[in-house]
Design a protein around this motif. Structure first.
Motif, PDB file in Angstrom:
ATOM      1  N   ALA A 271       0.824  -1.215   0.000  1.00  9.58           N
ATOM      2  CA  ALA A 271       0.000   0.000   0.000  1.00  9.58           C
ATOM      3  C   ALA A 271       0.851   1.255   0.000  1.00  9.58           C
ATOM      4  CB  ALA A 271      -0.935   0.002   1.203  1.00  9.58           C
ATOM      5  N   SER A 272       2.145   1.125  -0.260  1.00  9.81           N
ATOM      6  CA  SER A 272       3.028   2.290  -0.242  1.00  9.81           C
ATOM      7  C   SER A 272       3.904   2.314  -1.489  1.00  9.81           C
ATOM      8  CB  SER A 272       3.892   2.296   1.028  1.00  9.81           C
ATOM      9  OG  SER A 272       4.494   1.034   1.230  1.00  9.81           O
ATOM     10  N   ILE A 273       4.392   3.515  -1.814  1.00 10.53           N
ATOM     11  CA  ILE A 273       5.147   3.703  -3.052  1.00 10.53           C
ATOM     12  C   ILE A 273       6.165   4.817  -2.838  1.00 10.53           C
ATOM     13  CG2 ILE A 273       3.479   5.382  -3.979  1.00 10.53           C
ATOM     14  CD1 ILE A 273       3.981   4.204  -6.760  1.00 10.53           C
ATOM     15  N   PRO A 274       7.366   4.716  -3.439  1.00 16.60           N
ATOM     16  CA  PRO A 274       8.330   5.825  -3.357  1.00 16.60           C
ATOM     17  C   PRO A 274       7.692   7.120  -3.840  1.00 16.60           C
ATOM     18  CG  PRO A 274       9.404   3.869  -4.224  1.00 16.60           C
ATOM     19  CD  PRO A 274       7.941   3.542  -4.144  1.00 16.60           C
ATOM     20  N   PHE A 275       7.966   8.199  -3.117  1.00 19.74           N
ATOM     21  CA  PHE A 275       7.258   9.458  -3.363  1.00 19.74           C
ATOM     22  C   PHE A 275       8.246  10.621  -3.248  1.00 19.74           C
ATOM     23  CE2 PHE A 275       3.975  12.706  -1.897  1.00 19.74           C
ATOM     24  CZ  PHE A 275       3.290  12.731  -3.100  1.00 19.74           C
ATOM     25  N   PRO A 276       8.574  11.291  -4.339  1.00 19.75           N
ATOM     26  CA  PRO A 276       9.511  12.417  -4.278  1.00 19.75           C
ATOM     27  C   PRO A 276       8.883  13.616  -3.571  1.00 19.75           C
ATOM     28  CG  PRO A 276       8.562  12.267  -6.465  1.00 19.75           C
ATOM     29  CD  PRO A 276       8.082  11.057  -5.710  1.00 19.75           C
ATOM     30  N   SER A 277       9.694  14.619  -3.336  1.00 18.44           N
ATOM     31  CA  SER A 277       9.194  15.845  -2.719  1.00 18.44           C
ATOM     32  C   SER A 277       9.708  17.038  -3.501  1.00 18.44           C
ATOM     33  CB  SER A 277       9.660  15.945  -1.258  1.00 18.44           C
ATOM     34  OG  SER A 277      11.077  16.006  -1.186  1.00 18.44           O
ATOM     35  N   ILE A 278       8.980  18.140  -3.402  1.00 24.67           N
ATOM     36  CA  ILE A 278       9.419  19.393  -4.006  1.00 24.67           C
ATOM     37  C   ILE A 278      10.013  20.242  -2.894  1.00 24.67           C
ATOM     38  CG2 ILE A 278       8.724  21.461  -5.268  1.00 24.67           C
ATOM     39  CD1 ILE A 278       6.435  19.926  -6.460  1.00 24.67           C
ATOM     40  N   SER A 279      11.311  20.520  -2.983  1.00 26.45           N
ATOM     41  CA  SER A 279      11.978  21.299  -1.944  1.00 26.45           C
ATOM     42  C   SER A 279      11.602  22.771  -2.062  1.00 26.45           C
ATOM     43  CB  SER A 279      13.496  21.144  -2.063  1.00 26.45           C
ATOM     44  OG  SER A 279      13.952  21.693  -3.292  1.00 26.45           O
ATOM     45  N   LYS A 280      11.987  23.551  -1.065  1.00 30.38           N
ATOM     46  CA  LYS A 280      11.656  24.977  -1.056  1.00 30.38           C
ATOM     47  C   LYS A 280      12.186  25.718  -2.280  1.00 30.38           C
ATOM     48  CE  LYS A 280      11.125  25.351   3.960  1.00 30.38           C
ATOM     49  NZ  LYS A 280      11.626  25.972   5.217  1.00 30.38           N
ATOM     50  N   PRO A 281      13.410  25.385  -2.752  1.00 33.45           N
ATOM     51  CA  PRO A 281      13.874  26.051  -3.981  1.00 33.45           C
ATOM     52  C   PRO A 281      13.138  25.592  -5.240  1.00 33.45           C
ATOM     53  CG  PRO A 281      15.723  25.236  -2.667  1.00 33.45           C
ATOM     54  CD  PRO A 281      14.476  24.614  -2.109  1.00 33.45           C
ATOM     55  N   GLY A 282      12.242  24.623  -5.100  1.00 36.78           N
ATOM     56  CA  GLY A 282      11.491  24.141  -6.255  1.00 36.78           C
ATOM     57  C   GLY A 282      12.131  22.957  -6.950  1.00 36.78           C
ATOM     58  N   GLU A 283      13.100  22.294  -6.279  1.00 38.01           N
ATOM     59  CA  GLU A 283      13.760  21.139  -6.865  1.00 38.01           C
ATOM     60  C   GLU A 283      13.069  19.849  -6.423  1.00 38.01           C
ATOM     61  OE1 GLU A 283      17.748  21.343  -5.521  1.00 38.01           O
ATOM     62  OE2 GLU A 283      18.249  23.149  -6.672  1.00 38.01           O
ATOM     63  N   ILE A 284      13.123  18.861  -7.308  1.00 42.72           N
ATOM     64  CA  ILE A 284      12.547  17.554  -6.985  1.00 42.72           C
ATOM     65  C   ILE A 284      13.601  16.714  -6.277  1.00 42.72           C
ATOM     66  CG2 ILE A 284      11.709  15.378  -7.965  1.00 42.72           C
ATOM     67  CD1 ILE A 284       9.637  17.501  -7.916  1.00 42.72           C
ATOM     68  N   GLU A 285      13.242  16.167  -5.113  1.00 42.59           N
ATOM     69  CA  GLU A 285      14.137  15.299  -4.358  1.00 42.59           C
ATOM     70  C   GLU A 285      13.487  13.935  -4.169  1.00 42.59           C
ATOM     71  OE1 GLU A 285      16.151  16.640  -0.955  1.00 42.59           O
ATOM     72  OE2 GLU A 285      16.194  18.753  -1.557  1.00 42.59           O
ATOM     73  N   ASP A 286      14.286  12.883  -4.311  1.00 40.51           N
ATOM     74  CA  ASP A 286      13.786  11.524  -4.146  1.00 40.51           C
ATOM     75  C   ASP A 286      14.231  10.878  -2.850  1.00 40.51           C
ATOM     76  OD1 ASP A 286      12.350  11.025  -6.683  1.00 40.51           O
ATOM     77  OD2 ASP A 286      14.314  11.410  -7.570  1.00 40.51           O
ATOM     78  N   GLY A 287      15.027  11.604  -2.068  1.00 39.63           N
ATOM     79  CA  GLY A 287      15.562  11.024  -0.840  1.00 39.63           C
ATOM     80  C   GLY A 287      16.923  10.394  -1.081  1.00 39.63           C
ATOM     81  N   LEU A 288      17.818  10.548  -0.114  1.00 31.82           N
ATOM     82  CA  LEU A 288      19.170  10.016  -0.218  1.00 31.82           C
ATOM     83  C   LEU A 288      19.459   9.129   0.991  1.00 31.82           C
ATOM     84  CD1 LEU A 288      20.929  13.363  -1.208  1.00 31.82           C
ATOM     85  CD2 LEU A 288      20.368  11.483  -2.758  1.00 31.82           C
ATOM     86  N   TRP A 289      20.089   7.989   0.738  1.00 39.07           N
ATOM     87  CA  TRP A 289      20.486   7.077   1.805  1.00 39.07           C
ATOM     88  C   TRP A 289      22.006   7.114   1.943  1.00 39.07           C
ATOM     89  CZ3 TRP A 289      16.114   6.623  -0.896  1.00 39.07           C
ATOM     90  CH2 TRP A 289      14.962   6.159  -0.260  1.00 39.07           C
ATOM     91  N   CYS A 290      22.500   6.948   3.154  1.00 38.82           N
ATOM     92  CA  CYS A 290      23.919   7.157   3.451  1.00 38.82           C
ATOM     93  C   CYS A 290      24.733   5.860   3.341  1.00 38.82           C
ATOM     94  CB  CYS A 290      24.063   7.748   4.854  1.00 38.82           C
ATOM     95  SG  CYS A 290      25.768   8.053   5.348  1.00 38.82           S
ATOM     96  N   ARG A 291      25.752   5.888   2.488  1.00 41.83           N
ATOM     97  CA  ARG A 291      26.675   4.745   2.396  1.00 41.83           C
ATOM     98  C   ARG A 291      27.475   4.592   3.685  1.00 41.83           C
ATOM     99  NH1 ARG A 291      27.123   2.833  -2.786  1.00 41.83           N
ATOM    100  NH2 ARG A 291      26.415   4.244  -4.453  1.00 41.83           N
ATOM    101  N   GLY A 292      27.735   5.710   4.354  1.00 39.87           N
ATOM    102  CA  GLY A 292      28.475   5.650   5.600  1.00 39.87           C
ATOM    103  C   GLY A 292      27.747   4.858   6.669  1.00 39.87           C
ATOM    104  N   CYS A 293      26.431   5.025   6.761  1.00 37.80           N
ATOM    105  CA  CYS A 293      25.632   4.257   7.734  1.00 37.80           C
ATOM    106  C   CYS A 293      25.670   2.769   7.393  1.00 37.80           C
ATOM    107  CB  CYS A 293      24.204   4.765   7.753  1.00 37.80           C
ATOM    108  SG  CYS A 293      24.020   6.410   8.489  1.00 37.80           S
ATOM    109  N   GLU A 294      25.741   2.462   6.110  1.00 34.54           N
ATOM    110  CA  GLU A 294      25.871   1.066   5.689  1.00 34.54           C
ATOM    111  C   GLU A 294      27.206   0.494   6.161  1.00 34.54           C
ATOM    112  OE1 GLU A 294      25.214  -1.431   1.543  1.00 34.54           O
ATOM    113  OE2 GLU A 294      26.210   0.527   1.462  1.00 34.54           O
ATOM    114  N   VAL A 295      28.282   1.272   6.021  1.00 34.47           N
ATOM    115  CA  VAL A 295      29.606   0.848   6.482  1.00 34.47           C
ATOM    116  C   VAL A 295      29.604   0.630   7.995  1.00 34.47           C
ATOM    117  CG1 VAL A 295      31.985   1.632   6.810  1.00 34.47           C
ATOM    118  CG2 VAL A 295      30.879   1.910   4.593  1.00 34.47           C
ATOM    119  N   THR A 296      28.991   1.562   8.732  1.00 33.53           N
ATOM    120  CA  THR A 296      28.943   1.453  10.189  1.00 33.53           C
ATOM    121  C   THR A 296      28.245   0.167  10.614  1.00 33.53           C
ATOM    122  OG1 THR A 296      28.870   3.867  10.399  1.00 33.53           O
ATOM    123  CG2 THR A 296      28.174   2.581  12.309  1.00 33.53           C
TER     124      THR A 296
END
Length: 359
Positions: A271-296
């Motif tokens: 019942a859920s789907i990836p959903f981008p957002s429109i930032s305040k400057p008007g840019e489309i963001e899809d979300g970022l995940w951290c490789r560093g947290c994966e290493v940790t």
């Protein structure tokens, strides 16, 4: 002259990722619709008596409609189509999240949410139930949410109608009042589950709200459920589904005490789907995940994570594995991500210049 390794775009390219195993655990639309051609030849057209309404009133009315209704309105006449295309909320949804609109249609929920509600969700970044970035949309409620809340918030689950009947003490007549979701065929969850054929699902939140309305209070609802559940396992599941998750204002949910054993979600992701957002400057963001947290997290699993790092990251009353996995699966906006990596142990391992740059 070479670019500095601490330039934001370089850091993003080296340290950010979009994990397929998380994104693929949700609804996946492989054939998103193409944006329709909104440029039509000019013709003399009318909307009848509606033409008498001021444009401002027309805009308010249109934005109160769901996507299906507004699309039908656009097909009435050339003037109707031109007016719909002039609405920014509608244009943004069609341009930036056509896959979400298609998913709402295929699941049978296209009529649930107004254009205004969906556009508001598109323009916000935060999860509706916590303070983190919400990289997903929960279709039954039209709310933006994060992975952690999808996993642990019972109100962001869907269940079978017979389960709603059991756990919220509803009748067959009551079930007819609940919006029904038809899962899209595919593979869901990290463990790759497929929905049963001809399956129908309902929102726990909608079933809970209806149960409270029918029985009058949370206490009476719990008593009615207990009479229907003949096994201890069913009672435990029912109590969990009827519960409201604790609210930690301004606090990180990952760093709160464990909620204990949580019943498995057999329909996670359906019942859920990836959903981008429109930032305040008007840019489309899809979300970022951290490789560093994966290493940790990998260093912790292999017993190579320094003790002082573990103590700094995980509070004493929390389970390290749950916290570290949660951080690995946490999406962030671009701004939040760039702030996070300044203090992320794993990110400093991957880009040593970060440590010297923050000293």
């Amino acid at each position: 002259m070479s670019n500095s390794p601490l330039e934001p775009e370089i850091l993003l390219s080296r340290l950010s990722r979009r994990p397929r195993y998380l994104l693929g655990a949700m609804i996946t639309i492989t054939d998103p619709p193409k944006r329709p051609n909104s440029t039509l030849p000019e013709r003399v057209s009318t909307l009848g008596t509606i033409d008498c309404l001021p444009p401002e009133i027309m805009s308010i009315i249109l934005c109160m409609l769901d996507i299906q209704s507004i699309a039908r309105f656009a097909s009435v006449s050339f003037r109707g189509n031109a007016f719909v295309q002039s609405q920014r909320a509608y244009r943004d949804l069609v341009a930036f999240v056509p896959q979400v609109l298609l998913a709402l249609g295929r699941t049978g929920l296209i009529h649930l949410h107004s254009v205004t509600k969906l556009h508001a969700a598109l323009r916000m970044e935060r999860c509706a139930t916590c303070a983190e970035y919400g990289a997903f949309l929960f279709l039954p409620t039209g709310e933006r949410c994060c992975w952690e809340c999808l996993r642990y918030n019972p109100l962001l689950r869907v269940i079978l109608p017979r389960q709603a009947k059991r756990y919220f003490a509803l009748s067959e007549r009551h079930l007819q009042c609940l919006p029904t979701l038809h899962p899209i065929p595919g593979n869901y969850d990290i463990f790759v589950k497929s929905p049963p054929e001809h399956c129908e699902l309902v929102s726990v939140k909608a079933a809970r709200d209806l149960g409270l309305k029918v029985h009058g209070s949370a206490e009476k609802l719990a008593q009615a459920m207990a009479k229907r559940c003949k096994s201890r396992r069913f009672i435990i599941i029912g109590r969990y589904l009827q519960s409201r998750p604790p609210i930690y204002q301004g606090q990180d949910l990952l760093l709160q005490p464990s909620q204990g054993n949580i019943p498995p979600d057999d329909y996670f992701g359906m019942a859920s789907i990836p959903f981008p957002s429109i930032s305040k400057p008007g840019e489309i963001e899809d979300g970022l995940w951290c490789r560093g947290c994966e290493v940790t997290r990998h260093q912790y699993d292999s017993l190579r994570l320094p003790r002082d790092v573990l103590v700094a990251v995980v509070p004493l009353n929390c389970e390290p594995e749950q916290v570290l996995v949660g951080l690995e699966r946490r999406a962030r906006s671009k701004e939040s991500f760039l702030n996070h990596i300044k203090h992320c142990y794993g990110a400093r391992q991957l880009v040593p210049e970060l440590a010297s740059g923050n000293d």
